[in-house]
Design a protein around this motif. Structure first.
Motif, PDB file in Angstrom:
ATOM      1  N   ARG A   1      34.189  42.742  39.490  1.00 29.91           N
ATOM      2  CA  ARG A   1      35.489  43.274  39.053  1.00 29.91           C
ATOM      3  C   ARG A   1      35.353  44.059  37.759  1.00 29.91           C
ATOM      4  O   ARG A   1      36.029  45.075  37.560  1.00 29.91           O
ATOM      5  CB  ARG A   1      36.494  42.135  38.877  1.00 29.91           C
ATOM      6  N   CYS A   2      34.466  43.614  36.879  1.00 33.54           N
ATOM      7  CA  CYS A   2      34.289  44.327  35.617  1.00 33.54           C
ATOM      8  C   CYS A   2      33.762  45.741  35.844  1.00 33.54           C
ATOM      9  O   CYS A   2      34.177  46.692  35.181  1.00 33.54           O
ATOM     10  CB  CYS A   2      33.344  43.540  34.706  1.00 33.54           C
ATOM     11  N   PHE A   3      32.864  45.891  36.819  1.00 27.82           N
ATOM     12  CA  PHE A   3      32.267  47.206  37.065  1.00 27.82           C
ATOM     13  C   PHE A   3      33.087  48.077  38.015  1.00 27.82           C
ATOM     14  O   PHE A   3      32.874  49.290  38.094  1.00 27.82           O
ATOM     15  CB  PHE A   3      30.856  47.042  37.658  1.00 27.82           C
ATOM     16  N   MET A   4      34.021  47.475  38.758  1.00 31.06           N
ATOM     17  CA  MET A   4      34.757  48.213  39.797  1.00 31.06           C
ATOM     18  C   MET A   4      35.424  49.503  39.314  1.00 31.06           C
ATOM     19  O   MET A   4      35.384  50.514  40.016  1.00 31.06           O
ATOM     20  CB  MET A   4      35.808  47.297  40.446  1.00 31.06           C
ATOM     21  N   PRO A   5      36.060  49.522  38.135  1.00 29.82           N
ATOM     22  CA  PRO A   5      36.757  50.761  37.740  1.00 29.82           C
ATOM     23  C   PRO A   5      35.852  51.981  37.628  1.00 29.82           C
ATOM     24  O   PRO A   5      36.361  53.112  37.614  1.00 29.82           O
ATOM     25  CB  PRO A   5      37.356  50.394  36.369  1.00 29.82           C
ATOM     26  N   TYR A   6      34.550  51.778  37.570  1.00 32.80           N
ATOM     27  CA  TYR A   6      33.639  52.896  37.330  1.00 32.80           C
ATOM     28  C   TYR A   6      33.060  53.476  38.616  1.00 32.80           C
ATOM     29  O   TYR A   6      32.233  54.386  38.580  1.00 32.80           O
ATOM     30  CB  TYR A   6      32.527  52.447  36.375  1.00 32.80           C
ATOM     31  N   ARG A   7      33.505  52.957  39.772  1.00 37.28           N
ATOM     32  CA  ARG A   7      33.208  53.542  41.086  1.00 37.28           C
ATOM     33  C   ARG A   7      31.729  53.819  41.302  1.00 37.28           C
ATOM     34  O   ARG A   7      31.325  54.886  41.750  1.00 37.28           O
ATOM     35  CB  ARG A   7      34.036  54.814  41.283  1.00 37.28           C
ATOM     36  N   GLU A   8      30.944  52.849  40.948  1.00 37.60           N
ATOM     37  CA  GLU A   8      29.493  52.911  41.167  1.00 37.60           C
ATOM     38  C   GLU A   8      28.830  54.093  40.462  1.00 37.60           C
ATOM     39  O   GLU A   8      27.802  54.613  40.922  1.00 37.60           O
ATOM     40  CB  GLU A   8      29.161  52.897  42.659  1.00 37.60           C
ATOM     41  N   ASP A   9      29.393  54.508  39.356  1.00 36.47           N
ATOM     42  CA  ASP A   9      28.810  55.568  38.535  1.00 36.47           C
ATOM     43  C   ASP A   9      28.374  54.948  37.209  1.00 36.47           C
ATOM     44  O   ASP A   9      29.208  54.682  36.342  1.00 36.47           O
ATOM     45  CB  ASP A   9      29.844  56.666  38.291  1.00 36.47           C
ATOM     46  N   PRO A  10      27.083  54.709  37.027  1.00 39.39           N
ATOM     47  CA  PRO A  10      26.639  54.052  35.798  1.00 39.39           C
ATOM     48  C   PRO A  10      26.939  54.862  34.548  1.00 39.39           C
ATOM     49  O   PRO A  10      27.144  54.315  33.472  1.00 39.39           O
ATOM     50  CB  PRO A  10      25.136  53.885  36.010  1.00 39.39           C
ATOM     51  N   HIS A  11      26.976  56.185  34.683  1.00 37.86           N
ATOM     52  CA  HIS A  11      27.252  57.012  33.520  1.00 37.86           C
ATOM     53  C   HIS A  11      28.705  56.898  33.094  1.00 37.86           C
ATOM     54  O   HIS A  11      29.024  56.910  31.905  1.00 37.86           O
ATOM     55  CB  HIS A  11      26.874  58.456  33.808  1.00 37.86           C
ATOM     56  N   SER A  12      29.610  56.784  34.083  1.00 36.32           N
ATOM     57  CA  SER A  12      31.014  56.568  33.757  1.00 36.32           C
ATOM     58  C   SER A  12      31.181  55.268  32.986  1.00 36.32           C
ATOM     59  O   SER A  12      31.902  55.205  31.984  1.00 36.32           O
ATOM     60  CB  SER A  12      31.848  56.538  35.042  1.00 36.32           C
ATOM     61  N   TYR A  13      30.492  54.220  33.456  1.00 32.80           N
ATOM     62  CA  TYR A  13      30.544  52.946  32.736  1.00 32.80           C
ATOM     63  C   TYR A  13      29.961  53.093  31.332  1.00 32.80           C
ATOM     64  O   TYR A  13      30.564  52.675  30.335  1.00 32.80           O
ATOM     65  CB  TYR A  13      29.779  51.872  33.498  1.00 32.80           C
TER      66      TYR A  13
END
Length: 446
Positions: free
Chosen positions: A184-196
């Protein structure tokens, strides 16, 4: 071998005639697989052999590395290969090689599933040919005698999280709350590590605590099984990848060069975990770029506080026996891209700078050669600091000056495979044009 080409380079290069004599004394002709005998003999007794490449896109580097690997498997009992690739993708190769999954696919079909750019690192004709041979080698042998294939890299954050969740659902459902919290913590970044990673520059909140909590939970639950349960070992390694990937991307996007050290420490730690898991009799080969394989202490990386896999393996396992093998060439062509994430191109590699290691090897030898270094490496060539070419996945032939790393050859490797002219890899498929811009995942390029 004299390498006499009618030229008289002795007076034209650093080190003069003494350096040329040293090169000629070390060099042995390299025409066929039997010419690797001195290197195979040098490796006898070593538990770890790191075999490099001066680019990720050169056919001859892959071909000679595969030929050497076959001999080490057949004649010296090497039992696993760790590569500069993602753990989940290479775990599928490992299972295929052992006849445990995807039996309907051939090597090319299996490698066609590689999606992370640049796919040509492993989805190429040379690797496909080698894996087809290795599958036949494994067939009919008991599991303890089969050769494994593993990914050492740190990039597969979301793929590793998915693999962890799949394992927990079946084997440890009591840990699913911790896994869901991390997801859930990573979900907002839509599998884009750079966005995270970029988001962590704007606000102090990160997913570090969640992914570390998941790592602790998986270590506890999978660790007790990992000795004999391959799936549990896979889950535990994916948890290590997820935790280190979160840290890697977060640090890298801030321009901190320590991200290089995070990555290479992760790869060296993975080597250690594989060696422990496969047992004290196991013997491993590590396939990576020269920049990771050649000891960083013999380059200008050390001045900047950077370490690499070759240095760490030497420091940790000298008692077990470690051999580092580098590659170099004079000119030819290479498969690379003009920009990060772009489709691959066969690009020209111009003649090496005359004052570089490559330029001098070309002038003195003039033909393909194997050079196995002696214990005493203080000679006029082995002890000299000279530029050594390194080509990355992004390459611009018109900017050659940036592709050379100050190197003391005798400290960086234990042996060097020298090739006069090389050609571009043949990929199994072409890179698609990205729908969105790709961001570089190397902290510095080469």
């Amino acid at each position: 071998m004299t390498g006499d080409t009618g030229r008289h380079p002795d007076d034209a290069h650093p080190g003069g005639s003494a350096a040329a004599r040293e090169m000629r004394a070390l060099a042995r002709p390299l025409n066929g697989v039997d010419d690797l005998d001195p290197l195979v003999e040098r490796i006898t007794g070593a538990r770890f052999v790191c075999i490099g490449e001066a680019s990720h896109g050169t056919h001859e580097y892959y071909r000679w590395r595969c030929l050497l690997a076959r001999r080490l498997i057949e004649e010296r009992g090497f039992t696993w290969i760790g590569v500069e690739g993602d753990w989940p993708d290479c775990w599928r190769i490992n299972r295929w090689l052992r006849g445990q999954a995807d039996r309907e696919l051939d090597a090319r079909g299996l490698l066609a599933r590689f999606e992370r750019w640049p796919t040509w690192l492993w989805a190429n004709e040379d690797v496909a040919e080698f894996l087809a041979w290795l599958r036949e080698w494994n067939a009919g042998r008991p599991p303890a005698e089969q050769v494994g294939f593993y990914g050492l890299d740190v990039y597969s954050l979301w793929d590793s999280l998915r693999e962890i969740i799949a394992w927990l659902q079946v084997n440890e459902p009591g840990a699913m709350d911790t896994a869901r919290q991390a997801w859930r913590c990573f979900m907002p970044y839509r599998e884009d590590p750079h966005s995270y990673a970029w988001s962590t520059r704007l606000v102090p909140e990160t997913c570090e605590a969640d992914v570390v909590a998941l790592l602790v939970e998986v270590r506890r639950r999978a660790g007790v099984r990992a000795g004999s349960d391959e799936d549990a070992f896979d889950a535990a390694q994916n948890a290590e990848v997820a935790a280190n990937a979160e840290r890697y991307y977060r640090i890298m996007v801030r321009g901190d060069r320590d991200s290089w050290n995070i990555r290479d420490h992760h790869m060296a730690d993975t080597i250690d975990r594989l060696a422990a898991h496969l047992g004290p009799q196991s013997k491993g080969m590590i396939w990576e770029h020269n920049t990771h394989v050649g000891d960083a202490r013999a380059t200008d990386m050390a001045r900047d506080g950077l370490v690499n896999v070759g240095q760490l393996v030497r420091e940790r396992h000298s008692i077990d026996g470690v051999v580092l093998v580098g590659f170099a060439s004079h000119q030819g062509s290479v498969l690379a891209a003009a920009a990060w994430g772009s489709p691959e191109l066969a690009l020209p590699v111009p003649a090496a700078v005359p004052s570089s290691h490559e330029g001098i090897l070309h002038s003195v030898l003039g033909t393909d050669a194997l050079l196995v270094f002696p214990d005493d490496r203080a000679g006029p060539w082995l002890g000299a600091w000279l530029p050594h070419r390194a080509i990355g996945v992004v390459y611009q032939p018109g900017h050659e000056a940036g592709n050379y790393v100050p190197t003391r050859m005798g400290g960086r490797y234990d042996a060097l495979i020298w090739l006069e002219e090389t050609t571009a890899l043949v990929p199994l498929h072409h890179e698609p044009r990205p729908e969105e811009p790709e961001y570089e995942t190397e902290p510095t390029g080469f």
